[in-house]
Design an enzyme around this catalytic site. Structure first.
Site, PDB file in Angstrom:
ATOM      1  N   SER A   1      39.182  35.699  36.063  1.00 18.62           N
ATOM      2  CA  SER A   1      38.447  36.810  37.258  1.00 18.62           C
ATOM      3  C   SER A   1      39.189  37.106  38.062  1.00 18.62           C
ATOM      4  CB  SER A   1      37.471  35.571  38.040  1.00 18.62           C
ATOM      5  OG  SER A   1      37.946  34.972  38.710  1.00 18.62           O
TER       6      SER A   1
ATOM      7  N   LYS B   1      30.698  37.218  45.725  1.00 16.59           N
ATOM      8  CA  LYS B   1      32.211  38.019  46.140  1.00 16.59           C
ATOM      9  C   LYS B   1      31.764  39.148  46.612  1.00 16.59           C
ATOM     10  CE  LYS B   1      34.173  36.445  41.755  1.00 16.59           C
ATOM     11  NZ  LYS B   1      34.721  36.689  40.445  1.00 16.59           N
TER      12      LYS B   1
END
Length: 553
Positions: free
Chosen positions: A444, A487
């Site tokens: 990620s 996020k």
């Protein structure tokens, strides 16, 4: 005279006989109960005295939510919980979220709301049965199972009068107690696999079944109701609400397929600040302006905030006053060893070789993650990746597992993709650093590392209010990652202006966050999104990328 003598002799005989039988009956009762009447009365008096002795109610109990409006910071989760439970056909539910965010309180309150609905199948007396999976020990012999129920066979202690007669007696568990209501299992991911499988069978049949080698259909001494339980099972028609701090991938797929999944967010700084303020108000304290904001910097959740407020209440009482300030907070933080949880904020200042990545970290939720890179020409080429936890130890009820970071492998992919832009890895020493010092999921952080290395190599500054997340493939494709919702929320709280995410992760609801979200499919899209107002990035070289088939042919 002889008649009177005979009368008194008969009276004495009957009196002695009555006394004899009364004494034997009392002894028999004492043997059966294990204590005399006097001892029983003494113990009952002790129990009564204990029940009359009560301490003050803890602040954590005083501030427990009394209505859904009191559950702070979980508006989306509560809305989903209502939709799943307050209907004519309520669903089984799994609630994900960090500890202390209101999962149990919200579930209990939503059931109370559902019971008021005319079309709801929950009756006015529907129960909310709560059980903690971490306290349930699996018993292979099924002598005692508080979750699913058990059978008191004649050979086991506690079988009672039926056991003495050789009759097995079913003992219901929580699944039957919750019949017609809700069974709430906290930390449901900690259940033993055998318990989980049996629970799934109960969910499917809506009946709890019992077995015993001492049961026989032809045994006429067994009461009819016990025959009925063994032959037809015990009703267990309820709705399951399971709460867990684990990720969905750690729960059995069979359980997830039967449940509606709802996610509770980690509490924001503003939510924790409000919880602290509510605690101050409940305790009747006056406090220094900005003190609740300072508490929110230390507390990782609502429980931490209330515990700190409770400690400050005690300090204020010792000083004989109803006012607290920074001095009391410092004393509490020092004695409790609380560490400030500073969340990084973005900056508009452009920097070379520095980019904001996005990550998800346990109970903290989403957070901004800095990636910084230095690229120097060197006769001794190397790749260094520092500032990460290489191996993370994960403990649970089933043992200990270890998860290794693959950030270095992802960094290797980054250099391979950069070679398509003319980067010669044999001529440079590349140092990638993660200042956070925490477990990093390499994939990620892929495009964040790519962007930082590209910036340091080309000496192109990157705006400080840009954040990125996504995995990078060897061919330069940007692949989807997990935790994008958390996020993006972290990016919003960190005052980020623009976020680049994989196109495959895009969802329409992200528009409500008010962020400038760029969906990218490849690194060319990423470079254009970040450097659109600057000189065009170096175009990729016409480098042939062989497929696996081409290599082996």
């Amino acid at each position: 005279m002889s008649q009177w003598f005979l009368f008194f002799a008969q009276l004495l005989f009957f009196t002695f006989g009555a006394w004899y039988f009364w004494r034997n009956a009392r002894k028999s009762k004492q043997i059966n109960t294990g204590m005399s009447m006097e001892e029983n009365e003494k113990e009952m008096q002790k129990l009564y005295t204990m029940r009359q002795t009560k301490l003050t109610e803890p602040l954590s109990e005083q501030t427990r939510p009394k209505s859904l409006q009191d559950v702070i910071g979980q508006e989306k989760g509560i809305r989903a919980l209502r939709a799943a439970l307050c209907t004519a056909n309520p669903q089984h539910i799994l609630i994900y979220g960090p500890p202390g965010v209101g999962k149990t309180a919200a579930a209990r309150l939503v059931l109370e709301e559902a019971k008021q609905k005319q079309h709801s199948p929950f009756g006015k007396d529907a129960k909310f049965v709560e059980i903690d999976a971490t306290t349930l020990q699996f018993d292979e012999r099924s002598i005692a199972d508080p979750l699913l129920g058990s059978v008191h066979d004649p050979i086991y202690q506690g079988a009672g009068a039926l056991g003495q007669a050789g009759i097995p007696k079913p003992q219901i568990g929580a699944v039957c107690e919750a019949h017609g209501g809700v069974l709430f299992i906290d930390e449901i991911g900690e259940l033993h696999p055998m318990q989980m499988n049996r629970l799934l069978k109960v969910l499917e049949d809506r009946v709890a079944r019992f077995q015993s080698s001492y049961y026989s259909k032809s045994n006429q001494r067994i009461p009819p109701y016990i025959h009925d339980i063994f032959q037809n099972g015990m009703p267990a028609d309820f709705r399951l609400i399971g709460a867990t701090t684990r990720s969905p991938s750690e729960l059995p797929a069979a359980l997830r397929s039967r449940c509606t999944e709802i996610f509770f967010d980690g509490l924001s700084q503003n939510a924790i600040e409000q919880i602290a303020a509510n605690g101050m108000q409940q305790a009747g304290l006056q406090y220094e302006e900005g003190l609740c904001r300072q508490i929110a910097m230390y507390a990782s959740g609502g429980r931490d905030a209330i515990n700190m407020v409770q400690s400050m209440v005690a300090l204020a009482e010792m000083k004989g006053r109803k006012y607290v300030g920074s001095a009391e907070l410092e004393q509490v933080a020092e004695s409790g060893r609380y560490q400030p949880l500073y969340k990084q904020k973005s900056s508009t200042k452009p920097r070379i070789g520095v980019v904001n990545g996005l990550a998800v970290a346990g109970s903290v939720g989403g957070l901004l993650l800095t990636v910084e890179v230095q690229v120097k020409q060197s006769r001794q080429p190397r790749l260094d990746v520092t500032g990460i936890v290489e191996e993370e130890e994960i403990r649970n009820a089933h043992g200990v597992s270890r998860r290794k970071s693959n950030a270095r492998g992802s960094a290797e992919n980054v250099l391979t993709v950069l070679e398509q832009y003319g980067f010669d890895r044999n001529a440079y020493a590349v140092h990638i650093n993660f200042p956070s010092g925490m477990p990093i999921d390499g994939p990620s952080a892929g495009i964040a590392m790519f962007l930082a290395v590209y910036s340091a190599w080309q000496q192109k500054p990157i705006a400080g209010d840009i954040a990125v997340t996504g995995e990078i493939s060897l061919t330069g494709q940007v692949l989807p990652v997990g935790g994008v919702t958390e996020k993006l929320q972290a990016a919003k709280e960190a005052d980020v202006r623009q976020v680049c995410i994989p196109k495959a992760n895009w969802q329409k609801r992200y528009e409500r966050l008010g962020l400038e979200i760029c969906c990218v499919e490849c690194v060319e899209d990423l470079l254009c999104a970040v450097f659109a107002k600057q000189q065009n990035p170096v175009p990729p070289q016409q480098t042939q990328v062989l497929s696996a088939k081409g290599v082996f042919e």
